[in-house]
Design an enzyme around this catalytic site. Sequence first.
Site, PDB file in Angstrom:
ATOM      1  CB  CYS A  53      40.299   5.344 -39.170  1.00  0.00           C
ATOM      2  SG  CYS A  53      39.500   5.703 -37.791  1.00  0.00           S
ATOM      3  CE1 TYR A 209      45.361   7.419 -33.867  1.00  0.00           C
ATOM      4  CE2 TYR A 209      44.557   5.359 -32.886  1.00  0.00           C
ATOM      5  CZ  TYR A 209      44.768   6.204 -33.875  1.00  0.00           C
ATOM      6  OH  TYR A 209      44.406   5.550 -35.178  1.00  0.00           O
TER       7      TYR A 209
HETATM    8  N1  LIG Z   1      35.064   7.871 -30.993  1.00  0.00           N
HETATM    9  C1  LIG Z   1      35.554   7.743 -32.363  1.00  0.00           C
HETATM   10  C2  LIG Z   1      36.849   8.288 -32.599  1.00  0.00           C
HETATM   11  C3  LIG Z   1      36.896   8.183 -34.003  1.00  0.00           C
HETATM   12  C4  LIG Z   1      38.096   9.210 -34.630  1.00  0.00           C
HETATM   13  O1  LIG Z   1      39.041   9.727 -33.494  1.00  0.00           O
HETATM   14  N2  LIG Z   1      38.549   9.017 -35.745  1.00  0.00           N
HETATM   15  C5  LIG Z   1      39.903   9.671 -36.222  1.00  0.00           C
HETATM   16  C6  LIG Z   1      40.649   8.634 -37.243  1.00  0.00           C
HETATM   17  S1  LIG Z   1      41.478   7.265 -36.386  1.00  0.00           S
HETATM   18  C7  LIG Z   1      39.624  10.832 -37.098  1.00  0.00           C
HETATM   19  O2  LIG Z   1      38.648  10.742 -37.867  1.00  0.00           O
HETATM   20  N3  LIG Z   1      40.169  11.821 -36.922  1.00  0.00           N
HETATM   21  C8  LIG Z   1      40.061  13.163 -37.077  1.00  0.00           C
HETATM   22  C9  LIG Z   1      40.850  14.330 -36.727  1.00  0.00           C
HETATM   23  O3  LIG Z   1      41.534  14.125 -36.128  1.00  0.00           O
HETATM   24  O4  LIG Z   1      40.760  15.392 -37.418  1.00  0.00           O
HETATM   25  C10 LIG Z   1      34.935   6.264 -32.763  1.00  0.00           C
HETATM   26  O5  LIG Z   1      35.591   5.344 -32.201  1.00  0.00           O
HETATM   27  O6  LIG Z   1      34.387   6.112 -33.838  1.00  0.00           O
END
Ligand SMILES: N[C@@H](CCC(=O)N[C@@H](CS)C(=O)NCC(=O)O)C(=O)O
Length: 345
Positions: A53, A209
Amino acid sequence: MSTAAKTTWQNEISQKGEFVRSDAGWRNWIKKDGSTPFQPEAGRYHLYVSYACPWANRCLAMRSLKGLEDVIGVSVVHPTMQRTRPDLDEHVGWAFAKPKDPPFTSAWGVGSFECDAALVPDDVNGAKFIRDLYEKAKDSVGKYSVPVLWDKKLNTICSNESSEIIRMFNSEFNDVAKHPQLDLYPEALSKQIDEVNEWTYPSINNGVYRCGFAKSQEAHEKASYELFEALDRVESILSKQRYLTGPRFTEADLRLFMTLVRFDEVYVVHFKCNQKRIADLPNTHGYVKEICQMPAIQKVINMDHIKVHYYSSHQSINPYALVPVGPGVVKELLTPHDRHRFPKE
Ligand SMILES: N[C@@H](CCC(=O)N[C@@H](CS)C(=O)NCC(=O)O)C(=O)O
């Protein structure tokens, strides 16, 4: 417990088919001046990440750059997302490796840097899934994302917003950091850094994304044109100076780098960001190499985790989880670059 659909990347979609990332729900600030309940104590916080990530990876990089490894612990999830409650709902999310899982090695042969890579189980909360942490913290927002910065003292989530976690790591832990003098968000450049982040985030970091998760042609094209226009802007800036805001490496560079280093290996194919590759932008390519070759950064970049995560976790985009063989950018990124032609502060 509710069985309603949880927020994940799959349902963060507007009526027009655009990917709209939801805001992080946990936004506490660690402050050394005592103005919040969160003090910057050594051993108090634990960072949950995925090497794949980009948002979590920027936190790991800042921890490494500041020399906070002995102060802030880390747990690392498996790159492939899994069903979290098969008996209860359809949610698919981040999971820790199970004891019987085969060790995750460079089996995919994409190679990696000299990275600290490992699957690190959760010895703080004993979580099997990132979801467990959110449930323990009685989260009501429900996107079980990484990074998570856990507070062991208050026994809850301190923050799950990477842009804020890196600011805290940069400035609030200097009494216990090995490199307190390093400042990636210096006062004199803060306005410029904010201005750069303001367009690199929507168009590039989140832009890839928006290209890949779009559910309509219109939304995909809009994101793609915006992305490549922004990359041309980056290329133009980097043809005149070493870093995004001038001769000094800052937070703006760290944030952008995390997307660029994934670009040719993953985003070009998986997210259909194929108008150009980073390798086609000579200044940007040299810039990615330079940052990749910074030892504190190189050791937190794991291309195996990156590649396997994206191709194996997004079933609706890549149903058979096929991991393409090429292009294998790791070796190339470690070859010499010409960024020394610009002065560095
Ligand atoms: N705003 C957050 C975004 C984090 C985020 O969206 N992480 C993604 C991975 S790249 C995630 O864990 N997604 C889980 C999901 O979609 O269920 C940050 O920058 O910390």
